[in-house]
Enzyme design. Structure first.
Site, PDB file in Angstrom:
ATOM      1  N   ALA A 186       0.843  -1.168   0.059  1.00  0.00           N
ATOM      2  CA  ALA A 186       0.199   0.138   0.080  1.00  0.00           C
ATOM      3  C   ALA A 186       0.855   1.063  -0.097  1.00  0.00           C
ATOM      4  CB  ALA A 186      -0.784   0.067   1.268  1.00  0.00           C
TER       5      ALA A 186
ATOM      6  N   GLY B 214       0.439  -5.109   1.019  1.00  0.00           N
ATOM      7  CA  GLY B 214      -0.629  -4.989   0.111  1.00  0.00           C
ATOM      8  C   GLY B 214      -0.258  -5.744  -1.257  1.00  0.00           C
TER       9      GLY B 214
ATOM     10  N   GLU C  16      -0.754  -9.085  -0.627  1.00  0.00           N
ATOM     11  CA  GLU C  16      -1.933  -9.284  -0.392  1.00  0.00           C
ATOM     12  C   GLU C  16      -2.976  -9.294  -1.670  1.00  0.00           C
ATOM     13  OE1 GLU C  16      -2.387  -6.280   2.673  1.00  0.00           O
ATOM     14  OE2 GLU C  16      -3.567  -7.489   4.041  1.00  0.00           O
TER      15      GLU C  16
ATOM     16  N   GLU D 150       4.299  -5.120   7.599  1.00  0.00           N
ATOM     17  CA  GLU D 150       3.413  -4.260   8.196  1.00  0.00           C
ATOM     18  C   GLU D 150       3.816  -3.915   9.423  1.00  0.00           C
ATOM     19  OE1 GLU D 150       2.157  -6.473   6.198  1.00  0.00           O
ATOM     20  OE2 GLU D 150       0.663  -5.636   4.812  1.00  0.00           O
TER      21      GLU D 150
HETATM   22  N1  COA Z   1       4.762   3.178  -0.712  1.00  0.00           N
HETATM   23  C1  COA Z   1       5.170   4.460  -1.234  1.00  0.00           C
HETATM   24  N2  COA Z   1       6.172   4.665  -1.828  1.00  0.00           N
HETATM   25  C2  COA Z   1       6.765   3.444  -1.858  1.00  0.00           C
HETATM   26  C3  COA Z   1       6.746   2.142  -1.561  1.00  0.00           C
HETATM   27  C4  COA Z   1       5.282   1.885  -0.729  1.00  0.00           C
HETATM   28  N3  COA Z   1       4.815   0.950  -0.137  1.00  0.00           N
HETATM   29  N4  COA Z   1       7.442   1.156  -1.802  1.00  0.00           N
HETATM   30  C5  COA Z   1       8.568   1.728  -2.481  1.00  0.00           C
HETATM   31  N5  COA Z   1       8.231   3.334  -2.562  1.00  0.00           N
HETATM   32  C6  COA Z   1       8.740   4.294  -3.350  1.00  0.00           C
HETATM   33  C7  COA Z   1       9.994   4.934  -2.653  1.00  0.00           C
HETATM   34  O1  COA Z   1       9.562   5.776  -1.619  1.00  0.00           O
HETATM   35  C8  COA Z   1      10.918   5.372  -3.441  1.00  0.00           C
HETATM   36  O2  COA Z   1      10.200   6.547  -3.920  1.00  0.00           O
HETATM   37  P1  COA Z   1      11.342   7.927  -4.147  1.00  0.00           P
HETATM   38  O3  COA Z   1      12.118   7.699  -5.070  1.00  0.00           O
HETATM   39  O4  COA Z   1      10.300   9.046  -4.450  1.00  0.00           O
HETATM   40  O5  COA Z   1      11.981   7.959  -2.672  1.00  0.00           O
HETATM   41  C9  COA Z   1      10.515   4.396  -4.766  1.00  0.00           C
HETATM   42  O6  COA Z   1       9.262   3.886  -4.324  1.00  0.00           O
HETATM   43  C10 COA Z   1      11.682   3.437  -4.927  1.00  0.00           C
HETATM   44  O7  COA Z   1      11.802   2.601  -3.582  1.00  0.00           O
HETATM   45  P2  COA Z   1      13.172   2.511  -2.935  1.00  0.00           P
HETATM   46  O8  COA Z   1      12.986   2.356  -1.394  1.00  0.00           O
HETATM   47  O9  COA Z   1      14.121   3.742  -3.176  1.00  0.00           O
HETATM   48  O10 COA Z   1      13.763   1.271  -3.593  1.00  0.00           O
HETATM   49  P3  COA Z   1      14.865   0.177  -2.999  1.00  0.00           P
HETATM   50  O11 COA Z   1      15.325  -0.794  -4.155  1.00  0.00           O
HETATM   51  O12 COA Z   1      15.948   0.721  -2.253  1.00  0.00           O
HETATM   52  O13 COA Z   1      14.040  -0.843  -1.849  1.00  0.00           O
HETATM   53  C11 COA Z   1      11.932  -1.912  -1.265  1.00  0.00           C
HETATM   54  C12 COA Z   1      12.951  -1.510  -2.293  1.00  0.00           C
HETATM   55  C13 COA Z   1      10.722  -2.617  -1.596  1.00  0.00           C
HETATM   56  C14 COA Z   1      12.713  -2.918  -0.311  1.00  0.00           C
HETATM   57  C15 COA Z   1      11.716  -0.553  -0.500  1.00  0.00           C
HETATM   58  O14 COA Z   1      11.083   0.397  -1.369  1.00  0.00           O
HETATM   59  C16 COA Z   1      10.476  -0.897   0.575  1.00  0.00           C
HETATM   60  O15 COA Z   1      10.884  -1.432   1.891  1.00  0.00           O
HETATM   61  N6  COA Z   1       9.279  -0.456   0.537  1.00  0.00           N
HETATM   62  C17 COA Z   1       8.190  -0.532   1.137  1.00  0.00           C
HETATM   63  C18 COA Z   1       7.753  -1.776   1.554  1.00  0.00           C
HETATM   64  C19 COA Z   1       6.579  -1.956   2.637  1.00  0.00           C
HETATM   65  O16 COA Z   1       6.820  -1.751   3.620  1.00  0.00           O
HETATM   66  N7  COA Z   1       5.215  -2.477   2.002  1.00  0.00           N
HETATM   67  C20 COA Z   1       4.473  -2.664   3.018  1.00  0.00           C
HETATM   68  C21 COA Z   1       3.498  -1.332   2.854  1.00  0.00           C
HETATM   69  S1  COA Z   1       1.935  -1.735   3.771  1.00  0.00           S
END
Ligand code: COA
Length: 257
Positions: A66, A112, A115, A135
Site C-alpha cells: 500500500a 498490500g 495481499e 506491516e
Molecule cells: N509506498 C510508497 N512508496 C513506496 C513504497 C510504498 N509501499 N515502496 C516503495 N516506494 C517508493 C519509495 O519511496 C521510492 O520513492 P522515491 O524515489 O520518491 O523516494 C521508490 O518507491 C523506490 O523505492 P526505494 O525504497 O528507493 O527502492 P529500494 O530498491 O531501495 O527498496 C523496497 C525497495 C521494496 C525494499 C523498499 O522500497 C521498501 O521497503 N518499500 C516498502 C515496503 C513496505 O513496507 N510495504 C508494505 C506497505 S503496507
C-alpha cells in the site's frame, strides 16, 4: 476510460492488467485501487476475456505494498474506511470474481502487494521475486485480508512467522510453502503464465465459475461449502458447456470451450 496507473491489453481471451507506477514500485494508492476496480469490472463483462492476469510494470516490483505516503497521516477511522473500500473494490472483489485471476509476481510483492497476489486464484513467481508482510515494521497490521489469506495458503505456523518477523522470502521458498504455484526465470514469466492460462482455458468457463464459488464457500464461515458444492454441481447440468463437454466425450472428440 483512460487509466493513469494501469495498462490494459486483451490478447487471446486473456485480459492483462499491468499496474503502472514503476517509479513508486507500483505501490497501491487510492487512485490505483479505484482504477483496478474499474478495469476488473470491465473485464468481467467482456466476453472476449476468460481469464485475468495482474502484473507490475518494470522488472523490480509486482507491488511494493500500500502507498505508505497515503497511510502515514490517517486516523483510525480513515484507516478503517481505506481498508473497507480497498477490500470491496479490489481484494474481495477478486476473490468473488467469476473468472480465474492469476498474479504474475515479477519482483517485490510486499504487504498490500502480497495481499493482492494472495487474493488472486493462482500465483506465478519470477525467480527474482521477493515477498513478505512487513506491516508491523510500520507499526501496522495487514488490512487487505493478509492475516486471513496467508494462513489459508501456507498454514498458520508459517503465516505467523512471516507476519511476526516481517522478513522477506524468495521465490523458491514461496513455492516450497505453497504461496507460489510455479516459479520460472523472469524473462519467461509471461510464457509460464500463458501456459497455465492455456491449461485453464481448455476447460468449461461455466463450470469454472461454479468451481470458484464452491471452493470460496468452504472458506466462508457463514456458508456450508458442501451445500454450495451441491448447488454448483446441480447448476452445471442445464448449461451448454455441460451438453457440449459430455457430447464431445461420448463422440470421442475434444471439447472446444
Ligand atoms: N509506498 C510508497 N512508496 C513506496 C513504497 C510504498 N509501499 N515502496 C516503495 N516506494 C517508493 C519509495 O519511496 C521510492 O520513492 P522515491 O524515489 O520518491 O523516494 C521508490 O518507491 C523506490 O523505492 P526505494 O525504497 O528507493 O527502492 P529500494 O530498491 O531501495 O527498496 C523496497 C525497495 C521494496 C525494499 C523498499 O522500497 C521498501 O521497503 N518499500 C516498502 C515496503 C513496505 O513496507 N510495504 C508494505 C506497505 S503496507
Amino acid at each position: 476510460m483512460k487509466y493513469k496507473t494501469l495498462k490494459l491489453i486483451i490478447q487471446k481471451r486473456v485480459g492483462w492488467i499491468t499496474i503502472n507506477r514503476p517509479k513508486k514500485l507500483n505501490a497501491l494508492n487510492q487512485e490505483t485501487l479505484a482504477e483496478l476496480h474499474h478495469a476488473l469490472a470491465i473485464f468481467e463483462e467482456e466476453d472476449n476475456v476468460r481469464l485475468i492476469v495482474i502484473r507490475g510494470a518494470g522488472n523490480t516490483a509486482f507491488v511494493a505494498g500500500a502507498d505508505i505516503r497515503e497511510l502515514a497521516t490517517l486516523s483510525s477511522e480513515e484507516g478503517a474506511a481505506l481498508a473497507q473500500r480497498g477490500n470491496q473494490q479490489v481484494f474481495d472483489y477478486i476473490e468473488h470474481y467469476n473468472k480465474p485471476v492469476i498474479s504474475a509476481v515479477n519482483g517485490y510483492a510486499l504487504g498490500g502487494g502480497l495481499e493482492l497476489a494472495m487474493a488472486c486464484h493462482l500465483r506465478v513467481f519470477a525467480d527474482t521475486a521477493k515477498v513478505g508482510m512487513p506491516e508491523t515494521s510500520l507499526g501496522l497490521i495487514p488490512g487487505y485480508g493478509g492475516t486471513q489469506r496467508l494462513p489459508q495458503l501456507v498454514g498458520r505456523g508459517r503465516a505467523m512467522e512471516l507476519l511476526l518477523t516481517g522478513d522477506m522470502i524468495d521465490a523458491q521458498r514461496a513455492y516450497e510453502i505453497g504461496l507460489a504455484n510455479a516459479v520460472c526465470p523472469l524473462k519467461e514469466l509471461d510464457t509460464k503464465v500463458l501456459e497455465l492460462a492455456a491449461a485453464i482455458l481448455k476447460n468449461a468457463p461455466n463450470a469454472q465459475m461454479q468451481l470458484l464459488a464452491s471452493v470460496r464457500a468452504g472458506f466462508d464461515p457463514h456458508t456450508d461449502g458442501y451445500v454450495a458444492e451441491t448447488e454448483g454441481f446441480a447448476a452445471c447440468f442445464e448449461t451448454d458447456n455441460f451438453k457440449h463437454g459430455t457430447s464431445a466425450f461420448l463422440k470421442k472428440r475434444k471439447p472446444k470451450f
